[in-house]
Write an enzyme that holds these catalytic residues in place. Structure first.
Site, PDB file in Angstrom:
ATOM      1  NE  ARG A   1      -2.908   0.256   3.324  1.00  0.00           N
ATOM      2  CZ  ARG A   1      -2.275   0.520   4.476  1.00  0.00           C
ATOM      3  NH1 ARG A   1      -1.670   1.671   4.654  1.00  0.00           N
ATOM      4  NH2 ARG A   1      -2.263  -0.375   5.446  1.00  0.00           N
TER       5      ARG A   1
ATOM      6  CE1 TYR B   1     -16.900  12.941 -15.163  1.00  0.00           C
ATOM      7  CE2 TYR B   1     -16.283  12.810 -12.853  1.00  0.00           C
ATOM      8  CZ  TYR B   1     -16.673  12.190 -14.020  1.00  0.00           C
ATOM      9  OH  TYR B   1     -16.832  10.838 -14.046  1.00  0.00           O
TER      10      TYR B   1
ATOM     11  CG  ASP C   1     -10.249  17.078 -14.012  1.00  0.00           C
ATOM     12  OD1 ASP C   1      -9.552  16.468 -14.845  1.00  0.00           O
ATOM     13  OD2 ASP C   1     -11.299  16.600 -13.520  1.00  0.00           O
TER      14      ASP C   1
ATOM     15  CE  LYS D   1     -13.388   9.085 -17.565  1.00  0.00           C
ATOM     16  NZ  LYS D   1     -13.645  10.323 -16.847  1.00  0.00           N
TER      17      LYS D   1
HETATM   18  C1  LIG Z   1     -13.890  10.659 -15.549  1.00  0.00           C
HETATM   19  C2  LIG Z   1     -13.487  11.960 -14.996  1.00  0.00           C
HETATM   20  C3  LIG Z   1     -13.172  12.106 -13.637  1.00  0.00           C
HETATM   21  C4  LIG Z   1     -13.312  10.961 -12.646  1.00  0.00           C
HETATM   22  O1  LIG Z   1     -12.419   9.918 -12.905  1.00  0.00           O
HETATM   23  P1  LIG Z   1     -12.717   8.378 -12.541  1.00  0.00           P
HETATM   24  O2  LIG Z   1     -11.474   7.689 -12.997  1.00  0.00           O
HETATM   25  O3  LIG Z   1     -13.950   7.973 -13.279  1.00  0.00           O
HETATM   26  O4  LIG Z   1     -12.908   8.307 -11.067  1.00  0.00           O
HETATM   27  C5  LIG Z   1     -12.775  13.345 -13.189  1.00  0.00           C
HETATM   28  N1  LIG Z   1     -12.691  14.409 -14.019  1.00  0.00           N
HETATM   29  C6  LIG Z   1     -13.000  14.310 -15.330  1.00  0.00           C
HETATM   30  C7  LIG Z   1     -12.899  15.521 -16.196  1.00  0.00           C
HETATM   31  C8  LIG Z   1     -13.401  13.091 -15.871  1.00  0.00           C
HETATM   32  O5  LIG Z   1     -13.708  13.010 -17.160  1.00  0.00           O
END
Ligand SMILES: *Cc1c(COP(=O)(O)O)cnc(C)c1O
Length: 379
Positions: free
Chosen positions: A48, A100, A172, A197
């Site tokens: 961890r 988001y 982000d 993504k």
């Molecule tokens: C998908 C997404 C998240 C969250 O990520 P997860 O891996 O699904 O927890 C946060 N910000 C944006 C812009 C996203 O597209």
């Protein structure tokens, strides 16, 4: 070190010293033999707290963001949660009015009940940001391009505003990826990612990331990673590292294909508006050009025929798969009002019912254009 793609391929991928294996092994171990009894051990002791496979992944993504430090998490949301805990639990923060959905939910349903205050505001409007400022505002949360309207926010401008007031700017960077945009270079304090993504890019691994330059914030981020334990498994680290190697070539093709899709849609008689930062008609095209090297793989469109027509189109594509998520090699289509953003109905985050979001993949462009044309003409 060297160029982006060279780092993407080689950082954290030293050939194995013992065997010469060009690809380092996946360290599937939860514990490490200790040579002597020591309370604080240099190197690895428990899975961890860290594994060599995780260190490799963290070093390459930090390098691509031009960050001193980087920490991976088991999802984008887990990474966001760690960042939100860097400010006092009762601090006030600013979040984008079109955040988001998962970010909004995390702030509104998890952190706000424990004392955090927040204001959602249009970050494109510096006066609105200043008006929303409170004495204990400690953090601005920024996304650019935004989801699903693909608005662009000026990172440098918001960084200056945050720093004048001793607050942190978090970006982000999921939609742009470090290949197209590096927020730390533009003045941001912290970058967060959903690795799920574009960085993962193959719809087969969930992960999150925090990249930053400040040593004290980095230490606290690492402490949370270890203490809370929302860590990535070694095999997922391996998958994500494998993906990062092709991020540059994938992003170039995502951008090529998205530009061609946007050009096709702009002229279509059934479409009232195409949202793509690469179009000169986009409201923030100049800011996008200033802070991104290209404009990304996401395209949104609004249909003149409203929700009914939008629902027909998303049902009729054959190469574009009807699904949530984004950023992978395969093209996806979705209806945010009913799908990704359904929980935002009747809130400031509500999305236009005629809007369709495309995650343009890297298939043969002629097939993508033909698929969209048949779906639009047949609806
Ligand atoms: C998908 C997404 C998240 C969250 O990520 P997860 O891996 O699904 O927890 C946060 N910000 C944006 C812009 C996203 O597209």
């Amino acid at each position: 070190m060297s160029g982006f793609e060279t780092r993407a391929i080689h950082v954290g991928q030293e050939p194995d010293k013992e065997t010469g294996a060009v690809i380092p092994p996946i360290f599937l171990t939860t514990t490490f033999k200790q040579d002597e009894v020591a309370e604080m051990r240099a190197g690895y002791d428990y899975g961890r707290a860290g594994t060599p496979t995780r260190t490799d992944l963290e070093s390459v993504i930090a390098s691509l963001e031009n960050a001193e430090y980087g920490y991976s998490f088991s999802s984008g949301q887990a990474a966001e949660d760690a960042v939100l805990r860097l400010v006092d639990h009762d601090a006030h923060i600013l979040i984008p009015h079109d955040a988001y959905g998962g970010t909004f939910r995390l702030v509104d349903k998890i952190h706000a009940p424990r004392g955090m205050k927040y204001t959602s505001v249009s970050l494109q409007d510096p006066d609105a940001v200043k008006a929303a400022w409170q004495p204990n505002t400690k953090l601005i949360w920024l996304e650019t391009p935004t989801n699903p309207t693909l608005s662009i926010v000026d990172i440098e401008q918001l960084a200056a505003l945050a720093h004048q007031r001793s607050a942190l700017l978090v970006v982000d960077n999921t939609f742009a990826t470090p290949y197209l945009q590096r927020p730390l270079d533009l003045g941001a304090d912290i970058v967060v990612h959903s690795l799920t993504k574009y960085i993962g890019g193959h719809s087969d691994a969930t992960g999150g990331f925090v990249a930053l330059n400040d040593g004290e914030l980095a230490e606290r981020t690492y402490f949370q990673q270890k203490a809370v334990g929302a860590v990535l498994a070694p095999f997922d680290c391996y998958l994500l590292q494998r993906s990062v190697k092709t991020l540059g070539v994938r992003m170039e093709r995502h951008c090529d294909n998205a530009e061609a899709v946007a050009a096709l849609l702009v002229g279509h008689p059934k479409i009232s508006k195409v949202l793509y930062p690469g179009l000169a008609s986009h409201a923030n095209h100049d800011v996008a050009t200033k802070q991104m090297s290209r404009y990304g793989g996401m395209v949104s469109l609004l249909l003149k025929g409203g929700e009914e027509e939008a629902l027909n189109v998303v049902k009729q594509t054959k190469v574009f798969t009807l699904a949530e998520s984004l950023g992978a090699v395969e093209s996806l289509i979705e209806h945010p009002h009913r799908m990704t953003h359904s929980s935002a109905a009747n809130s400031p985050l509500e999305v236009d019912k005629s809007l369709i979001r495309l995650s343009v993949g890297i298939e043969t462009i002629d097939d993508l254009l033909a698929d969209l044309t048949q779906a639009l003409d047949g609806s």
